[in-house]
Design a protein around this motif. Structure first.
Motif, PDB file in Angstrom:
ATOM      1  N   UNK A 201      -3.076 -11.581  -1.623  1.00 33.63           N
ATOM      2  CA  UNK A 201      -3.540 -11.572  -2.982  1.00 33.63           C
ATOM      3  C   UNK A 201      -2.852 -10.468  -3.744  1.00 33.63           C
ATOM      4  N   UNK A 202      -2.640 -10.836  -5.243  1.00 35.83           N
ATOM      5  CA  UNK A 202      -2.613  -9.728  -6.019  1.00 35.83           C
ATOM      6  C   UNK A 202      -3.684  -8.729  -6.522  1.00 35.83           C
ATOM      7  N   UNK A 203      -3.371  -7.627  -6.332  1.00 35.32           N
ATOM      8  CA  UNK A 203      -4.668  -6.644  -6.666  1.00 35.32           C
ATOM      9  C   UNK A 203      -4.890  -6.588  -8.206  1.00 35.32           C
ATOM     10  N   UNK A 204      -6.314  -6.608  -8.345  1.00 34.80           N
ATOM     11  CA  UNK A 204      -6.860  -6.566  -9.696  1.00 34.80           C
ATOM     12  C   UNK A 204      -6.136  -5.381 -10.483  1.00 34.80           C
TER      13      UNK A 204
ATOM     14  N   UNK B 100       0.857  -1.352  -0.014  1.00 32.22           N
ATOM     15  CA  UNK B 100      -0.042  -0.107  -0.165  1.00 32.22           C
ATOM     16  C   UNK B 100       0.603   1.494   0.147  1.00 32.22           C
ATOM     17  N   UNK B 101       2.068   1.348   0.634  1.00 32.66           N
ATOM     18  CA  UNK B 101       2.858   2.385   0.795  1.00 32.66           C
ATOM     19  C   UNK B 101       3.527   2.659  -0.481  1.00 32.66           C
ATOM     20  N   UNK B 102       3.961   1.340  -1.210  1.00 39.98           N
ATOM     21  CA  UNK B 102       4.408   1.858  -2.623  1.00 39.98           C
ATOM     22  C   UNK B 102       3.422   2.509  -3.614  1.00 39.98           C
ATOM     23  N   UNK B 103       1.940   2.521  -3.477  1.00 41.02           N
ATOM     24  CA  UNK B 103       0.840   2.907  -4.110  1.00 41.02           C
ATOM     25  C   UNK B 103       0.712   4.348  -3.687  1.00 41.02           C
TER      26      UNK B 103
ATOM     27  N   UNK C 219       3.348   4.229  -7.225  1.00 42.46           N
ATOM     28  CA  UNK C 219       3.510   3.153  -8.035  1.00 42.46           C
ATOM     29  C   UNK C 219       2.218   2.570  -8.700  1.00 42.46           C
ATOM     30  N   UNK C 220       2.288   1.926  -9.861  1.00 43.30           N
ATOM     31  CA  UNK C 220       0.934   1.524 -10.359  1.00 43.30           C
ATOM     32  C   UNK C 220       0.626   0.045  -9.728  1.00 43.30           C
ATOM     33  N   UNK C 221      -0.860  -0.385  -9.934  1.00 41.64           N
ATOM     34  CA  UNK C 221      -0.911  -1.637  -9.639  1.00 41.64           C
ATOM     35  C   UNK C 221      -0.108  -2.683 -10.201  1.00 41.64           C
ATOM     36  N   UNK C 222       0.492  -2.594 -11.417  1.00 42.68           N
ATOM     37  CA  UNK C 222       1.228  -3.441 -12.004  1.00 42.68           C
ATOM     38  C   UNK C 222       2.398  -3.731 -11.348  1.00 42.68           C
ATOM     39  N   UNK C 223       3.131  -2.525 -11.104  1.00 39.52           N
ATOM     40  CA  UNK C 223       4.369  -2.412 -10.369  1.00 39.52           C
ATOM     41  C   UNK C 223       4.158  -3.208  -8.907  1.00 39.52           C
ATOM     42  N   UNK C 224       3.015  -2.837  -8.297  1.00 38.01           N
ATOM     43  CA  UNK C 224       2.863  -3.492  -6.855  1.00 38.01           C
ATOM     44  C   UNK C 224       2.739  -4.780  -6.980  1.00 38.01           C
TER      45      UNK C 224
END
Length: 339
Positions: free
Chosen positions: A117-120, A71-74, A79-84
């Motif tokens: 889980x991975x984020x959609x 969450x901190x990355x975003x 950062x984008x969801x893909x990078x996360x």
């Protein structure tokens, strides 16, 4: 005498210095990407949680902390969801390695990773150039000067070959064999895989003339494309080239070039145009160097013009002008409710 307990950092060091390059044989760019994940993770642990790197243990990284890190990355690093999701994948890959080598210490860490889980990822339309936009883009560089000649050759080569930006940077004179009607090229792709492709006569002739012009035809180790400062071009240099000409194209043709384009848009364009021309999906897969056919299917989105043409052909074939429902006198064995 008891064996010294192997720490989290000991496992991490062995993972990067021995396992990934020697056992897995991953490329340096892939290893660098994995390292970046753990550098950022160490930064988060120190600046946000107050935990220095020498105090990090497997038990430190529970599922709550990993989610907080993602969450901190975003929120803080934009950062984008893909990078996360890529960062999570890097942590998950290390957790498998660690569990296999130190089950007692790392099994809880591995289980915690599995809980995250991975984020959609929001689905985005892939940007590609139309055939008219490709023609315009090729006309923008001025071949009368060195930079313009290089850029024109690079753009045409990337369209003809469908190569990734890094693959273009790695291309050397020795990778190319010229024939009267084409060129055969060894492309050094992801995971140190090499694939053999061919490009047609026009693109082949342009590439050969450029190499001859640079007087490097007999130097097999020389890179085909260079920047103004370095013998080997970088990906960022290719990105700047695309940005320059796309900005020019948008300014000159405001009704066209409506998307945000990157060098990868040219690869998408090549794949799309090949599929629209009727090239089988499996051939496109091998040409692009995809491991899975599922990856290639991402490129099967077609242009609206092609869709309209195909729908018209289908309508004309299966729905003729004469209405078959007008002739109702003939007795039918089919019940009314099934018609």
């Amino acid at each position: 005498m008891k064996n010294k307990k192997v720490s989290f950092m000991d496992h991490l060091e062995c993972y990067f210095n021995i396992y990934l390059p020697t056992v897995r044989g991953l490329s340096q760019s892939t290893i660098t990407s994995y390292k970046a994940t753990f550098r950022i993770l160490m930064e988060f642990l120190y600046t946000v949680k107050g935990i220095p790197s020498d105090r990090v243990e497997f038990s430190t990284l529970d599922d709550k902390l990993i989610i907080e890190f993602l969450n901190w990355l975003e929120s803080e690093r934009n950062c984008s969801v893909s990078t996360r999701n890529q960062r999570l994948s890097a942590i998950a890959a290390f957790s498998i390695y660690a569990q296999n080598r130190d089950f007692g210490s790392a099994v809880i860490f591995r289980n915690c990773v599995l809980k995250v889980p991975k984020k959609k990822v929001p689905r985005k339309g892939r940007s590609s150039f139309t055939k008219n936009e490709i023609k315009i883009l090729f006309e923008l560089p001025d071949p009368r000067n060195e930079i313009g000649l290089r850029d024109k050759t690079l753009l045409c080569f990337m369209y003809a070959s469908g190569t990734r930006a890094q693959e273009v940077c790695d291309l050397t004179v020795g990778d190319i064999q010229f024939y009267p009607d084409r060129a055969g090229i060894n492309i050094h792709g992801k995971g140190q895989k090499v694939r053999r492709i061919g490009i047609p006569c026009d693109a082949s002739n342009m590439l050969k003339k450029y190499i001859v012009h640079r007087r490097i035809i007999n130097y097999t180790e020389r890179h085909v494309f260079s920047s103004q400062r370095h013998e080997k071009m970088s990906v960022s240099c290719i990105e700047e080239i695309y940005s320059k000409y796309i900005d020019k194209a948008k300014s000159k043709y405001p009704d066209m070039f409506r998307y945000n384009y990157t060098p990868h848009s040219m690869r998408h364009t090549t794949a799309t145009h090949m599929l629209e021309a009727g090239v089988p999906l499996i051939v496109v897969k091998n040409f692009l160097g995809h491991v899975s056919l599922q990856t290639t299917q991402i490129y099967t989105e077609v242009t609206q013009d092609t869709m309209n043409k195909q729908l018209k052909l289908w309508n004309d074939k299966w729905f003729p002008m004469d209405n078959p429902f007008e002739h109702t006198d003939k007795k039918s064995n089919i019940p009314e409710f099934l018609r």
